[in-house]
Scaffold this active site. Sequence first.
Site, short mmCIF file in Angstrom:
data_model
loop_
_atom_site.label_atom_id
_atom_site.label_comp_id
_atom_site.label_asym_id
_atom_site.label_seq_id
_atom_site.Cartn_x
_atom_site.Cartn_y
_atom_site.Cartn_z
N TYR A 133 0.87 -1.18 0.00
CA TYR A 133 0.00 0.00 0.00
C TYR A 133 0.90 1.23 0.00
O TYR A 133 1.51 1.57 1.02
CB TYR A 133 -0.88 -0.05 1.24
CG TYR A 133 -1.99 0.97 1.35
CD1 TYR A 133 -2.30 1.87 0.33
CD2 TYR A 133 -2.75 1.03 2.52
CE1 TYR A 133 -3.32 2.78 0.47
CE2 TYR A 133 -3.78 1.95 2.67
CZ TYR A 133 -4.06 2.82 1.65
OH TYR A 133 -5.09 3.73 1.79
N LYS A 161 -1.39 -1.34 -4.07
CA LYS A 161 -2.43 -0.33 -4.06
C LYS A 161 -1.73 1.01 -4.22
O LYS A 161 -1.01 1.47 -3.33
CB LYS A 161 -3.25 -0.36 -2.77
CG LYS A 161 -4.36 0.69 -2.74
CD LYS A 161 -5.18 0.65 -1.47
CE LYS A 161 -6.25 1.74 -1.50
NZ LYS A 161 -7.05 1.77 -0.24
#
Length: 288
Positions: A133, A161
Site C-alpha cells: 500500500y 495499491k
Amino acid sequence: MSTFRGIWVALATPFRAGEVDFAALHTLVARLLEDGVAGFVVCGTTGEAAALSHEEQLAVLDAVLQWVPSQQVIMGLAGNNLRELLAFQQEIQRRPLAGLLVPAPYYIRPSQAGLESFFQTVADAASVPVVLYDIPYRTGVRIERDTLRRIVRHPRIAAIKDCGGDLETTLALIADGQVEVLTGEDLQIFNNLCQGGAGAISASAHVRADLYVRMQRQVESGDLAGARATFFRLLPWIQAAFAEPNPAAVKAALALQGLIVDELREPMQPCAPATVERLRGVLAALAD
C-alpha cells in the site's frame, strides 16, 4: 502473476452506539457481492482500522470470512512497531485469506533502506500474498521509484495499491509486470484500466458498485467509449465521496440509502449538513 484483478471495495466498518454493527456489515457485504465486486479489503483506511482494537479487527475479519470466499478477502495490516505487527500478522494468517494490505510504517519516516528492510521482513513472514500500500500522504514517507521496483520483486508481494501520485512510477510498475497495479485513487480508475492496470481498491465503489464493475468489463472488452461514459456518470459521486475525510462521505451516503447508521469513531466526524445535502442530490442523479 497474482489474481488481484478487478474492483475491490475498501470496506467500511459500520458502527452502532459505539460498537461494530455486524448486521449492517452483513447487509453491506451481501449487496456488494451481488453487484459483482472482485472482493473486499477489510480493516484498511476506509474501515477505520486505526480506531479499532486488534480484537475488533479480528472479529470483523472473522465475520466477513463467514460470508465471503476467502480468496475474495484481503486484510489490512498496518503499524510502526515491527514486533507487534509481525505478531498480529501471524494471528491474522491463521485464517484463510487472499492477501494482506501493508503500508509503510507511519510517523517514523524510515529511510529508503529502512523501507526496503521493512517490506522484506513482512513479506518473508507472509504465508499469503502481500499487497503493498503506497500512500505517502498518510504514512509521511515516500517510497522512491527505484526502491519500490526493488521491493516488489519479492515473490510474496503480488500487487500494489497505488496512491503514490506519481504517474511515471505507476506506468513503470505496469510496464515491469512484476505486480498487479490497483489504483487507490478513485479518480484514476478509468486511467488505470486503460493503461493496463489491474483495477482498483476503491472506497467510493460502496455506491453503485455495479457501474464500477461494468466500467472494468467495458475496458476489458475494448469498449472504451462505453467505459468512458460509465466513468463520467460516476464522476460526480466519486468527487463527492471525498469531499470530507474518508470514510465520512461514504458512510453518509450509505446511511442515506438506509444501509448503515451514519456513525464514525472519534476523532473522525460525520459530514457537515451541506455535504449531506450534496450527497443526497448526487445519489438521486446516480440512481436514474
